[in-house]
Design a protein around this motif. Structure first.
Motif, PDB file in Angstrom:
ATOM      1  N   UNK A   1      -9.889 164.215   6.965  1.00 25.08           N
ATOM      2  CA  UNK A   1     -10.572 165.694   7.509  1.00 25.08           C
ATOM      3  C   UNK A   1      -9.202 166.652   7.805  1.00 25.08           C
ATOM      4  N   UNK A   2      -7.979 166.141   8.528  1.00 20.91           N
ATOM      5  CA  UNK A   2      -6.947 166.712   8.912  1.00 20.91           C
ATOM      6  C   UNK A   2      -6.326 167.544   7.636  1.00 20.91           C
ATOM      7  N   UNK A   3      -6.121 166.627   6.625  1.00 19.52           N
ATOM      8  CA  UNK A   3      -5.242 167.083   5.337  1.00 19.52           C
ATOM      9  C   UNK A   3      -6.020 167.945   4.814  1.00 19.52           C
ATOM     10  N   UNK A   4      -7.536 167.665   4.528  1.00 20.29           N
ATOM     11  CA  UNK A   4      -8.412 168.828   4.039  1.00 20.29           C
ATOM     12  C   UNK A   4      -8.479 169.832   4.854  1.00 20.29           C
ATOM     13  N   UNK A   5      -8.642 170.087   6.177  1.00 13.62           N
ATOM     14  CA  UNK A   5      -8.262 171.436   7.064  1.00 13.62           C
ATOM     15  C   UNK A   5      -7.057 172.054   6.674  1.00 13.62           C
ATOM     16  N   UNK A   6      -6.239 171.536   6.622  1.00 19.96           N
ATOM     17  CA  UNK A   6      -4.741 172.032   6.127  1.00 19.96           C
ATOM     18  C   UNK A   6      -4.798 172.673   5.022  1.00 19.96           C
ATOM     19  N   UNK A   7      -5.471 171.989   3.809  1.00 19.52           N
ATOM     20  CA  UNK A   7      -5.130 172.632   2.739  1.00 19.52           C
ATOM     21  C   UNK A   7      -6.058 173.777   2.725  1.00 19.52           C
ATOM     22  N   UNK A   8      -7.360 173.925   3.490  1.00 20.23           N
ATOM     23  CA  UNK A   8      -8.176 175.240   3.632  1.00 20.23           C
ATOM     24  C   UNK A   8      -7.151 176.227   4.384  1.00 20.23           C
ATOM     25  N   UNK A   9      -6.764 175.962   5.435  1.00 26.92           N
ATOM     26  CA  UNK A   9      -6.050 176.842   6.190  1.00 26.92           C
ATOM     27  C   UNK A   9      -4.958 177.466   5.326  1.00 26.92           C
ATOM     28  N   UNK A  10      -4.183 176.627   4.330  1.00 25.73           N
ATOM     29  CA  UNK A  10      -3.250 177.183   3.578  1.00 25.73           C
ATOM     30  C   UNK A  10      -3.760 178.177   2.603  1.00 25.73           C
ATOM     31  N   UNK A  11      -4.740 177.705   1.983  1.00 24.41           N
ATOM     32  CA  UNK A  11      -5.848 178.575   0.899  1.00 24.41           C
ATOM     33  C   UNK A  11      -6.144 179.993   1.793  1.00 24.41           C
ATOM     34  N   UNK A  12      -6.571 179.944   2.674  1.00 20.03           N
ATOM     35  CA  UNK A  12      -6.877 181.248   3.625  1.00 20.03           C
ATOM     36  C   UNK A  12      -6.003 181.898   3.957  1.00 20.03           C
ATOM     37  N   UNK A  13      -4.575 181.397   4.070  1.00 24.02           N
ATOM     38  CA  UNK A  13      -3.415 182.149   4.224  1.00 24.02           C
ATOM     39  C   UNK A  13      -2.860 182.816   3.035  1.00 24.02           C
ATOM     40  N   UNK A  14      -3.070 181.756   1.815  1.00 28.56           N
ATOM     41  CA  UNK A  14      -2.775 182.791   0.678  1.00 28.56           C
ATOM     42  C   UNK A  14      -3.651 183.798   0.298  1.00 28.56           C
ATOM     43  N   UNK A  15      -4.926 183.849   0.783  1.00 28.71           N
ATOM     44  CA  UNK A  15      -5.777 184.712   0.423  1.00 28.71           C
ATOM     45  C   UNK A  15      -5.454 185.963   1.187  1.00 28.71           C
ATOM     46  N   UNK A  16      -5.282 185.711   2.370  1.00 29.73           N
ATOM     47  CA  UNK A  16      -5.051 186.786   3.444  1.00 29.73           C
ATOM     48  C   UNK A  16      -3.710 187.726   2.934  1.00 29.73           C
ATOM     49  N   UNK A  17      -2.784 186.690   2.725  1.00 34.35           N
ATOM     50  CA  UNK A  17      -1.511 187.435   2.338  1.00 34.35           C
ATOM     51  C   UNK A  17      -1.641 188.061   1.047  1.00 34.35           C
TER      52      UNK A  17
END
Length: 181
Positions: free
Chosen positions: A83-99
């Protein structure tokens, strides 16, 4: 019967992603004079995302081995790590999108970016659903133990999680890596 039905669901998901990949492939050069992937994507960042998801596949597999051995506490620990690894993946994806959006490269900028956000966002939505499913399964295991129903549901979730990893490898190769080769 449940497993067969779930395989049918996964095949329908394959069709969805096949259409999204085909759309991206057709629109990849339709930048409308805007930036292309090579100018936007940060390969080391996306490689980090990829490693998170690949490691989460390993941790889920370790969890399934624990489940099959009847080790409830180990299973729950592996599910938590997944779960933590998947959540970190989603956080990175959201960061990429917002950037990208902050840089003016949002989905309305070009057909290329629209197809990119749709493909990658659909995968992210699937991972988010997988995270919710992980929480539900952890709750069920805590409350009801590792009976046959829980093991069957965990097996379906395992298929789903590994399917998402396979799709991401295709996204990484077809969307990101191809820009730098």
């Amino acid at each position: 019967m449940t497993t067969v039905g779930f395989w049918i669901y996964l095949m329908s998901d394959c069709l969805i992603f096949a259409v999204l990949f085909a759309t991206f492939g057709v629109l990849v050069h339709s930048t409308a004079g805007g930036p292309d992937g090579k100018g936007l994507f940060e390969l080391p960042f996306v490689l980090g995302e990829t490693m998170l998801l690949l490691v989460s596949s390993f941790t889920f597999g370790a969890g399934m081995l624990s489940a099959q051995a009847g080790r409830k506490k180990q299973l729950l620990a592996w599910l938590a790590v997944t779960f933590v690894l998947g959540l970190a993946f989603i956080a990175m994806e959201l960061h990429e999108f917002s950037t990208l959006i902050h840089e003016g490269a949002g989905p309305s900028k070009s057909a290329f970016l629209s197809s990119f956000f749709t493909l990658v966002g659909t995968h992210g939505l699937h991972v988010t659903c997988g995270l919710a499913w992980l929480i539900v399964m952890a709750h069920q295991v805590v409350r009801f133990g590792l009976d046959g129903i829980a093991l069957r549901r965990l097996a379906c979730l395992s298929l789903f999680w590994h399917f998402l990893d396979l799709i991401w490898i295709c996204v990484f190769t077809f969307v990101y890596l191809r820009e730098f080769l």
